[in-house]
Scaffold this motif. Structure first.
Motif, mmCIF file in Angstrom:
data_model
loop_
_atom_site.group_PDB
_atom_site.id
_atom_site.type_symbol
_atom_site.label_atom_id
_atom_site.label_comp_id
_atom_site.label_asym_id
_atom_site.label_seq_id
_atom_site.Cartn_x
_atom_site.Cartn_y
_atom_site.Cartn_z
ATOM 1 N N ARG A 57 0.845 -1.016 0.005
ATOM 2 C CA ARG A 57 -0.010 0.008 -0.029
ATOM 3 C C ARG A 57 0.930 1.222 -0.038
ATOM 4 N NH1 ARG A 57 -4.993 1.025 3.491
ATOM 5 N NH2 ARG A 57 -5.375 2.632 1.640
ATOM 6 N N GLU A 58 2.043 1.175 0.794
ATOM 7 C CA GLU A 58 2.923 2.365 0.636
ATOM 8 C C GLU A 58 3.434 2.488 -0.470
ATOM 9 O OE1 GLU A 58 4.540 4.708 4.311
ATOM 10 O OE2 GLU A 58 6.330 3.084 3.931
ATOM 11 N N LEU A 59 3.876 1.493 -1.044
ATOM 12 C CA LEU A 59 4.401 1.564 -2.566
ATOM 13 C C LEU A 59 3.485 2.258 -3.433
ATOM 14 C CD1 LEU A 59 5.922 -2.106 -2.730
ATOM 15 C CD2 LEU A 59 7.384 0.188 -2.829
ATOM 16 N N GLU A 60 2.317 2.002 -3.293
ATOM 17 C CA GLU A 60 1.313 2.562 -4.297
ATOM 18 C C GLU A 60 1.235 4.067 -3.870
ATOM 19 O OE1 GLU A 60 -2.157 0.341 -3.237
ATOM 20 O OE2 GLU A 60 -1.352 -1.642 -4.203
ATOM 21 N N HIS A 61 1.030 4.381 -2.787
ATOM 22 C CA HIS A 61 1.425 5.935 -2.293
ATOM 23 C C HIS A 61 2.396 6.603 -3.125
ATOM 24 C CE1 HIS A 61 0.263 9.697 -0.267
ATOM 25 N NE2 HIS A 61 1.661 9.739 0.029
ATOM 26 N N MET A 62 3.648 5.917 -2.886
ATOM 27 C CA MET A 62 4.903 6.699 -3.212
ATOM 28 C C MET A 62 4.940 6.629 -4.986
ATOM 29 S SD MET A 62 6.893 7.292 -1.038
ATOM 30 C CE MET A 62 7.222 7.096 0.889
ATOM 31 N N ARG A 63 4.213 5.662 -5.534
ATOM 32 C CA ARG A 63 4.186 5.861 -6.941
ATOM 33 C C ARG A 63 3.530 7.201 -7.548
ATOM 34 N NH1 ARG A 63 2.955 6.900 -11.561
ATOM 35 N NH2 ARG A 63 2.940 5.488 -13.512
ATOM 36 N N GLY A 64 2.496 7.595 -6.752
ATOM 37 C CA GLY A 64 1.614 8.973 -6.827
ATOM 38 C C GLY A 64 2.497 10.003 -6.872
ATOM 39 N N LEU A 65 3.512 9.735 -5.747
ATOM 40 C CA LEU A 65 4.517 10.921 -5.675
ATOM 41 C C LEU A 65 5.586 10.927 -6.606
ATOM 42 C CD1 LEU A 65 5.295 10.893 -1.832
ATOM 43 C CD2 LEU A 65 3.731 12.654 -3.168
ATOM 44 N N THR A 66 6.182 9.823 -7.244
ATOM 45 C CA THR A 66 7.270 9.559 -8.294
ATOM 46 C C THR A 66 6.655 9.944 -9.662
ATOM 47 O OG1 THR A 66 7.202 7.333 -8.604
ATOM 48 C CG2 THR A 66 8.469 8.200 -6.391
#
Length: 394
Positions: A57-66
């Motif tokens: 789930r945190e990886l998915e959030h980071m994808r939104g940032l990167t």
């Protein structure tokens, strides 16, 4: 040190498209080593499925940032990532591949302890996609392993090294030197013994006393003493000479590798590239649109996983880095490298040039070498790198 180190133009961290990696922090250990100040916690058991879900789930959030960055490297650090079950590692890797495009030669490193129990997972990790193992050996002497609080024996370490060499395309292992009472002759024997088993990379760290560790408390009480500064410097120089003889270059202050076998993920850090950090206490450097962000997640495992489950991430900070701070960070990381730092890149990031008079002064003192656009620490400069940086960035 070579007069003209080779710079990889595809990964030198040009600010228009710096190299990108992903760091995954696993915070759990079987025991806390007395020298360790990392974010690690001893627990009886871990709900692996719950942690795999939270990390993805945190990886998915980071994808939104990167945004759609191309992943050059993935690094499982800790803590003790070799306590992760194979399906947990597999779930994280599958999610990364679904979220980002990856390099054809993607490097996937996992840190491991060389206990017999953890070594049984090596083949499973390789099947999941891990292609580089970093073993926390620390010493090949049983008495010293006990002093360092390690749970494995020297024999277990050698068996784990042999199994890792059979299982993974690439292998590194760590040793700690400049230990109490360690002589040049003793360290030379241990290092040469290690090189006989090494593949293509070694991380060799001098023992340091970190605040709020068990060793810090013992050191303050006078329970042991470290080698004098000049003796530690002599051990460092001996380390470089022995590794060079074996064909391993000190491409970074504490890391030695055969050409082409450098840790690509750590080069992302040292070349001041971008990386997303997930898991408790993980840090990141991300270019999100026009902003350059320093990210930090909640440090306590319980608080982090509850936040990740509730909000999709455990971030506690995502702060913009000023141009001046970017320039300083570039130098703090890059001067650790044999290849050094581009002065033009510093100027582009910081919005101002380096002080030419300071560079000339440090070069005159034999601490800095200028090679065209690049500056790098000399052998003498590496011994006093903190002081060198303080003068250069004052």
């Amino acid at each position: 040190m070579p007069a003209s180190p080779q710079i990889d133009p595809s990964a030198d961290g040009q600010e228009s498209a710096p190299c990108f990696g992903i760091y995954v922090h696993w915070p759990f250990c079987q025991s806390k080593c007395p020298y360790c100040d990392f974010n690690s916690h001893v627990v009886a058991s871990v709900d692996q499925a719950r942690w795999a879900a939270a990390l993805t789930r945190e990886l998915e959030h980071m994808r939104g940032l990167t945004g759609p960055r191309r992943v050059r490297s993935i690094f499982f650090g800790g803590g003790t990532p070799s306590l992760m079950e194979v399906p947990t590692v597999d779930a994280v890797l599958q999610r990364i591949h679904a979220l980002w495009p990856v390099d054809d030669d993607l490097e996937i490193t996992l840190e491991a302890n060389p206990t017999s129990v953890e070594a049984t997972r090596f083949r499973g990790y390789a099947s999941a996609g891990v292609n580089r193992l970093s073993l926390g050996v620390q010493s090949l002497d049983d008495a010293q392993l006990r002093f360092l609080g390690r749970l494995h024996t020297a024999d277990e370490a050698l068996r784990a090294i042999a199994l890792a060499r059979e299982t993974f395309p690439r292998l590194s292992f760590d040793l700690i030197y400049a230990r109490p009472g360690q002589t040049r002759a003793a360290w030379e024997r241990e290092l040469r013994g290690a090189l006989a088993h090494a593949a293509d990379h070694l991380s060799l760290y001098q023992l340091t006393i970190e605040p709020e560790t068990a060793f810090a408390r013992l050191y303050e009480k006078g329970a042991f003493a470290l080698p004098a500064e000049e003796d530690a410097a002599a051990l460092y120089e001996l380390t470089g000479a022995i590794c060079a003889e074996a064909g391993m270059t000190a491409y970074e202050v504490s890391n030695y590798a055969r050409r082409g076998a450098e840790c690509r993920h750590n080069l992302v850090y040292w070349r001041y590239g971008d990386y997303a950090g997930v898991g408790p206490g993980a840090h990141g450097r991300i270019r999100s649109g026009a902003r350059h962000l320093a990210t930090r997640t909640l440090r306590t495992p319980g608080a982090w996983i509850e936040a990740a489950e509730r909000s999709g991430h455990g971030l506690e900070a995502a702060e913009e880095i000023s141009p001046a701070e970017q320039g300083d960070e570039l130098m703090l990381m890059g001067l650790r490298l044999e290849e050094g730092v581009s002065c033009a890149r510093y100027e582009r990031l910081a919005g101002r040039p380096l002080d030419a008079a300071r560079i000339e002064s440090l070069a005159a003192d034999g601490l800095l070498i200028r090679d065209g656009d690049h500056i790098r620490a000399s052998a003498e400069g590496r011994l006093v790198l903190d002081a060198l940086l303080a003068r250069l960035l004052a």
